[in-house]
Design a protein around this motif. Structure first.
Motif, short mmCIF file in Angstrom:
data_model
loop_
_atom_site.label_atom_id
_atom_site.label_comp_id
_atom_site.label_asym_id
_atom_site.label_seq_id
_atom_site.Cartn_x
_atom_site.Cartn_y
_atom_site.Cartn_z
N GLY A 12 -6.08 21.63 -4.09
CA GLY A 12 -5.88 21.42 -5.52
C GLY A 12 -5.99 19.97 -5.93
N CYS A 13 -5.31 19.10 -5.23
CA CYS A 13 -5.34 17.67 -5.59
C CYS A 13 -6.71 17.06 -5.33
CB CYS A 13 -4.27 16.91 -4.81
SG CYS A 13 -2.62 17.17 -5.45
N ALA A 14 -7.27 17.30 -4.16
CA ALA A 14 -8.57 16.71 -3.85
C ALA A 14 -9.64 17.30 -4.77
CB ALA A 14 -8.93 16.95 -2.39
N GLY A 15 -9.55 18.59 -5.03
CA GLY A 15 -10.54 19.24 -5.89
C GLY A 15 -10.52 18.74 -7.32
N THR A 16 -9.34 18.67 -7.91
CA THR A 16 -9.27 18.24 -9.31
C THR A 16 -9.61 16.77 -9.46
OG1 THR A 16 -6.88 17.86 -9.12
CG2 THR A 16 -7.59 19.99 -9.99
N HIS A 17 -9.18 15.95 -8.52
CA HIS A 17 -9.47 14.52 -8.63
C HIS A 17 -10.92 14.18 -8.32
CE1 HIS A 17 -5.13 14.27 -8.89
NE2 HIS A 17 -5.34 13.13 -9.51
N SER A 18 -11.58 15.01 -7.52
CA SER A 18 -13.00 14.76 -7.25
C SER A 18 -13.83 14.90 -8.52
CB SER A 18 -13.52 15.70 -6.17
OG SER A 18 -13.54 17.04 -6.63
N ALA A 19 -13.36 15.72 -9.44
CA ALA A 19 -14.10 15.92 -10.69
C ALA A 19 -14.10 14.68 -11.57
CB ALA A 19 -13.52 17.11 -11.45
N VAL A 20 -13.12 13.81 -11.42
CA VAL A 20 -13.03 12.64 -12.29
C VAL A 20 -13.44 11.33 -11.60
CG1 VAL A 20 -11.31 13.67 -13.81
CG2 VAL A 20 -10.57 12.31 -11.85
N THR A 63 -10.63 8.07 -1.95
CA THR A 63 -9.92 8.74 -3.04
C THR A 63 -9.57 10.17 -2.66
OG1 THR A 63 -11.01 7.37 -4.71
CG2 THR A 63 -10.11 9.47 -5.46
N LEU A 64 -10.55 10.89 -2.14
CA LEU A 64 -10.31 12.29 -1.76
C LEU A 64 -9.32 12.39 -0.61
CD1 LEU A 64 -13.88 13.79 -2.12
CD2 LEU A 64 -11.95 13.98 -3.69
N LEU A 65 -9.42 11.51 0.35
CA LEU A 65 -8.46 11.54 1.47
C LEU A 65 -7.04 11.26 0.98
CD1 LEU A 65 -10.44 9.73 4.31
CD2 LEU A 65 -9.76 12.14 4.22
N GLY A 66 -6.91 10.32 0.08
CA GLY A 66 -5.58 10.00 -0.46
C GLY A 66 -4.98 11.16 -1.23
N TYR A 67 -5.78 11.79 -2.08
CA TYR A 67 -5.25 12.90 -2.85
C TYR A 67 -5.06 14.15 -1.99
CZ TYR A 67 -5.26 10.46 -7.23
OH TYR A 67 -4.97 9.57 -8.23
N ALA A 68 -5.88 14.32 -0.96
CA ALA A 68 -5.67 15.44 -0.04
C ALA A 68 -4.33 15.27 0.68
CB ALA A 68 -6.82 15.53 0.96
N TYR A 69 -4.06 14.04 1.15
CA TYR A 69 -2.78 13.76 1.80
C TYR A 69 -1.62 14.01 0.82
CZ TYR A 69 1.30 11.22 3.27
OH TYR A 69 2.60 10.90 3.57
N TYR A 70 -1.77 13.49 -0.39
CA TYR A 70 -0.71 13.64 -1.39
C TYR A 70 -0.41 15.13 -1.63
CZ TYR A 70 1.81 13.34 -5.79
OH TYR A 70 2.74 13.47 -6.77
N GLY A 71 -1.45 15.92 -1.86
CA GLY A 71 -1.25 17.35 -2.11
C GLY A 71 -0.68 18.07 -0.90
N ALA A 72 -1.16 17.70 0.28
CA ALA A 72 -0.69 18.36 1.51
C ALA A 72 0.75 18.05 1.83
CB ALA A 72 -1.60 17.98 2.68
#
Length: 118
Positions: A12-20, A63-72
């Motif tokens: 969810g986090c990596a997916g939504t943030h990748s869009a922006v 960016t994606l790694l950071g948000y993936a970690y955050y969501g996980a």
């Protein structure tokens, strides 16, 4: 149970943030080179024309790694704290304090994720 929360949070986090990410690249360019671009649309077009699609995706990997970690970490952490607080309060009190429990659970999960990420 918690592994599914981690997977959902990661996606969810990596997916939504990748869009922006392209919007973030353009925003950064507008901030660091004031006057270079006539508008937001012009900046998108110029970057795409001069650097290709890759130019709009600069910094995507970290960016994606950071948000993936955050969501996980935050999603299962939130659920852990919410369940813990609900157990401590009991069903009736937990139900009457639902909003504060949700807010506190989210805050605790975020602090733990931040401290583990440092």
């Amino acid at each position: 149970d918690f592994a599914l929360f981690a997977l959902a949070g990661c996606a969810g986090c990596a997916g939504t943030h990748s869009a922006v990410i392209p919007l973030d690249v353009v925003k950064t360019r507008l901030q660091t080179a004031p006057g270079r671009y006539a508008s937001l649309q012009a900046a998108f077009g110029d970057i795409l024309r001069e650097e290709g699609a890759e130019g709009l995706l600069l910094g995507a990997a970290p960016t994606l790694l950071g948000y993936a970690y955050y969501g996980a970490t935050v999603y299962p952490g939130f659920e852990f704290f919410r369940r813990t607080f609900d157990l401590q309060l009991g069903p009736a009190l937990a139900a009457s304090l639902h909003a504060p429990v949700v807010l506190l659970s989210g805050a605790c999960a975020t602090v733990v994720a931040f401290l583990r990420g440092c």
